[in-house]
Design a protein around this motif. Structure first.
Motif, PDB file in Angstrom:
ATOM      1  N   CYS A   1       0.680  -0.960  -0.025  1.00 23.43           N
ATOM      2  CA  CYS A   1      -0.258  -0.401  -0.081  1.00 23.43           C
ATOM      3  C   CYS A   1       0.327   1.399   0.159  1.00 23.43           C
TER       4      CYS A   1
ATOM      5  N   PRO B   1      -1.608   1.537  -6.479  1.00 25.93           N
ATOM      6  CA  PRO B   1      -3.713   1.232  -6.593  1.00 25.93           C
ATOM      7  C   PRO B   1      -4.039   2.037  -7.499  1.00 25.93           C
TER       8      PRO B   1
ATOM      9  N   CYS C   1      -2.706   9.480  -3.305  1.00 25.62           N
ATOM     10  CA  CYS C   1      -1.715   8.500  -3.013  1.00 25.62           C
ATOM     11  C   CYS C   1      -0.698  10.066  -2.427  1.00 25.62           C
TER      12      CYS C   1
ATOM     13  N   CYS D   1      -0.633   4.698  -0.342  1.00 23.80           N
ATOM     14  CA  CYS D   1      -2.425   5.193  -0.190  1.00 23.80           C
ATOM     15  C   CYS D   1      -2.849   6.125   0.932  1.00 23.80           C
TER      16      CYS D   1
ATOM     17  N   CYS E   1      -6.352  -1.031   6.269  1.00 27.17           N
ATOM     18  CA  CYS E   1      -6.834   0.009   5.571  1.00 27.17           C
ATOM     19  C   CYS E   1      -7.956   0.137   6.049  1.00 27.17           C
TER      20      CYS E   1
ATOM     21  N   ARG F   1     -11.792  -1.505  -0.929  1.00 30.31           N
ATOM     22  CA  ARG F   1     -10.842  -1.512  -1.664  1.00 30.31           C
ATOM     23  C   ARG F   1     -11.069  -1.588  -3.030  1.00 30.31           C
TER      24      ARG F   1
ATOM     25  N   CYS G   1      -6.037  -5.028  -5.112  1.00 29.86           N
ATOM     26  CA  CYS G   1      -5.208  -4.369  -4.228  1.00 29.86           C
ATOM     27  C   CYS G   1      -5.806  -5.854  -3.556  1.00 29.86           C
TER      28      CYS G   1
END
Length: 130
Positions: free
Chosen positions: A26, A33, A60, A65, A78, A84, A88
């Motif tokens: 991430c 992402p 980002c 992210c 997350c 998501r 991901c």
């Protein structure tokens, strides 16, 4: 090399590569992402403040992210786990993408799930799977 040791399953790899104590994928790249195959209804579940201004993926900051909470390599989560993006969801613990991201953050990057590599162990060096 001995081949009598059992190989870990993806479930075992998930335990060996605990995402909640990692988060490297991430925080690997602002290009990662991205939205690709999500339906509009899926995208609507992601808060606007977490979406990139060009609507191409997750927002980002410095390659990380904005939905990622915590410190990479220590404790992460997350903020939109249930909503998501597909990319991901596709990043599997111990998979090539995971190992590449872990190596970039200086985290242990050995896989134990590939039976095609000798004893089932492989490593990432310099961002490349070896």
């Amino acid at each position: 090399m001995p081949h009598d040791r059992p190989f870990l399953t993806l479930l075992d790899a998930s335990a060996a590569f605990d995402c909640q104590s990692c988060g490297a994928c991430c925080a690997y790249s602002a290009d990662w992402p991205r939205f690709s195959t999500e339906e509009d209804a899926e995208l609507d579940r992601i808060p606007d403040e977490l979406v990139a201004t060009d609507l191409s993926g997750m927002r980002c900051e410095d390659g990380r992210c904005t939905a990622l909470r915590g410190e990479v390599g220590k404790q992460t989560a997350c903020a939109i786990y249930e909503a998501r993006p597909h990319v991901c969801r596709a990043c599997m613990p111990g998979g090539d993408d995971c190992l590449m991201a872990r190596a970039a953050h200086g985290l242990a990057a050995e896989s134990v799930i590939s039976p095609s590599r000798g004893d089932g162990r492989e490593a990432v060096r310099g961002g490349r799977l070896t």
